[in-house]
Design an enzyme around this catalytic site. Structure first.
Site, PDB file in Angstrom:
ATOM      1  N   ASN A 105      46.254  63.961  42.501  1.00  0.00           N
ATOM      2  CA  ASN A 105      47.552  64.570  42.180  1.00  0.00           C
ATOM      3  C   ASN A 105      48.349  64.824  43.457  1.00  0.00           C
ATOM      4  OD1 ASN A 105      49.558  65.478  40.515  1.00  0.00           O
ATOM      5  ND2 ASN A 105      48.533  67.352  39.888  1.00  0.00           N
ATOM      6  N   HIS A 118      50.375  75.714  35.861  1.00  0.00           N
ATOM      7  CA  HIS A 118      49.532  75.011  34.883  1.00  0.00           C
ATOM      8  C   HIS A 118      49.484  75.734  33.545  1.00  0.00           C
ATOM      9  CE1 HIS A 118      47.897  72.603  38.262  1.00  0.00           C
ATOM     10  NE2 HIS A 118      47.622  71.736  37.320  1.00  0.00           N
TER      11      HIS A 118
END
Length: 464
Positions: free
Chosen positions: A315, A351
């Site tokens: 990521n 998140h």
């Protein structure tokens, strides 16, 4: 007509229909990129923005229906902030607050105890884009001498139009799962600057196919093996009845398989960006580079024995965004540790709000702290340096990899199980071995340093 076909396809693949829709939407990015290259590359910017905006909106509607209004609202509000509030700290703070509160409200009102593919998934990607946009616009008002090399590349000289913001936000190569890229990069794409042959579409078909092929291979691996490593198995009596060593090995294998879900999506999406030209990254040593949108360093990811190596290869664009727009902008705190903790806290709430996210990122902080101390110990100790460079290293490497992936899985368990009752049950079944291992390592590290590092090296390290 499409719904029954999708149902049959999801049944045959053994995957939920939303997951099938998402993957089909990512794959549709390839024909979109080909259409752009063939019919829109030479068109005026307005036409290109319209194509990118409408194609991305169509994919969003295919996945989330009328819920696409959430993204439209946030883009419009961001546009008004830039237009009406100017290049001010107030603009940056207002953008950050509004976009994050909207995202967190979405998490709160749509939360379940399972991993659901819903409008908040692409919206978290969009949130970073829009917040980053406010930072880049603010930087555009500073003197060039005040900007870092990164900021010079992304700083905006003027307010983008609403249509330009829509094209940037809904670009089919990055709207659903990323990668992150700046508006300045998007502007260079639209201007036809991101190409290895000026004035013509980039010669990026072969690099794009290569990235797609690797991503598709990872997707096949995930599709074949993921049924053998379901998340809910951790909560069964059968798992708890297994020997301790079996539970540890299962966690290790589970994390290797489960992460291919993310790896495959990012690699396939990167291939789209490369095909469109957005992945072009100039020339290095006479070779054209196509890694501007790389979200994975796959070779490093597969071979590194270090937790830090996995984090830096996984990521990448999101981590780079957090480093550029959170960590480095907290320099005024005068404390790297505090900046690191704050950045991890931001990534945690970005998140979601489940307790599992907080536990996962707190474990990341603990592990990285201990690993850095261990690396410094090996570097400063003549004995450990000698062992690390000896013929014994292959055995040490295997042991490192076992520890690395076991505790990588241990850390990611709460991330995937979400709620307190679930991850506590699994951690109890393995006796909180990860916490105990790294707590013990942290406590004994100073004593190992005293025993293995000569006094002179210890003094030099302290002075540094």
């Amino acid at each position: 007509m499409a719904a029954p076909l999708l149902e049959k396809l999801s049944e045959s693949l053994g995957s939920p229909e939303p997951a099938v829709r998402l993957m089909l939407s990512i794959l549709i990015g390839y024909p979109c990129a080909l259409v752009y290259r063939r019919f829109f590359f030479y068109q005026p910017p307005t036409v290109i923005h319209l194509f990118h905006a409408f194609s991305g909106l169509a994919l969003a509607a295919f996945n989330f229906g009328s819920q696409i209004y959430h993204s439209a609202v946030c883009i419009f509000v961001q546009f008004l902030m830039l237009r009406l509030m100017g290049r001010t700290v107030t603009t940056v703070l207002s953008s950050f607050t509004f976009q994050m509160v909207y995202l967190l409200a979405g998490y709160y009102y749509t939360a379940t105890e399972e991993y659901d593919i819903k409008w908040t998934m692409p919206h978290c990607v969009l949130t970073l884009k829009l917040v980053g946009l406010s930072f880049d616009y603010y930087d555009g008002g500073k003197e060039m001498s005040q900007l870092s090399a990164e900021q010079k590349k992304s700083a905006l000289s003027s307010v983008p139009s609403l249509l330009e913001m829509c094209g940037f936000s809904y670009f089919y190569g990055g709207f659903l799962v990323g990668p992150q890229f700046t508006l300045r990069s998007y502007q260079r794409l639209v201007a036809g600057e991101l190409t290895d042959c000026p004035g013509k579409p980039a010669n990026s078909v072969i690099p794009s196919i290569k990235r797609f092929a690797v991503g598709f291979l990872c997707l096949v691996i995930f599709t074949i093996f993921s049924p053998y490593f379901p998340d809910n198995y951790f909560l069964t009596d059968e798992f708890e009845a297994q020997p301790f060593w079996y539970r540890c090995v299962f966690i290790l294998l589970w994390v290797k398989v489960i992460l291919y879900k993310y790896v495959s999506c990012w690699l396939i999406a990167e291939g789209i960006c490369i095909l469109s030209g957005l992945g072009y990254n100039g020339v290095v040593d006479g070779q054209h580079q196509w890694d501007a949108c790389a979200n994975m360093k796959l070779w490093v990811y597969e071979t590194t024995p270090l937790f830090g190596g996995t984090i830096s290869s996984f990521n990448i664009n999101t981590n780079a965004w957090a480093a550029r727009n959170v960590f480095k902008r907290l320099k005024f705190l005068g404390n790297k540790m505090l900046s690191h903790v704050t950045t991890l806290f931001f990534l945690t709430i970005w998140h979601g709000l489940h307790s599992g996210y907080f536990l996962c990122f707190s474990m990341e902080f603990i592990i990285i702290t201990v690993e850095r101390q261990a690396q410094a110990l090996v570097k400063d100790s003549p004995l450990l340096t000698k062992v690390a460079n000896s013929p014994l290293y292959p055995l040490i490497y295997v042991m490192q990899q076992f520890i690395h992936w076991l505790f990588m899985g241990y850390s990611l368990l709460p991330f995937c199980l979400f709620t307190y009752d679930k991850w506590l049950k699994v951690y109890s079944s393995v006796y909180f071995c990860g916490h105990l291992f790294f707590l013990l390592a942290f406590l004994i590290m100073p004593y190992l340093r005293k025993a293995l590092v000569p006094r002179r090296e210890r003094k030099e390290t302290k002075q540094e």
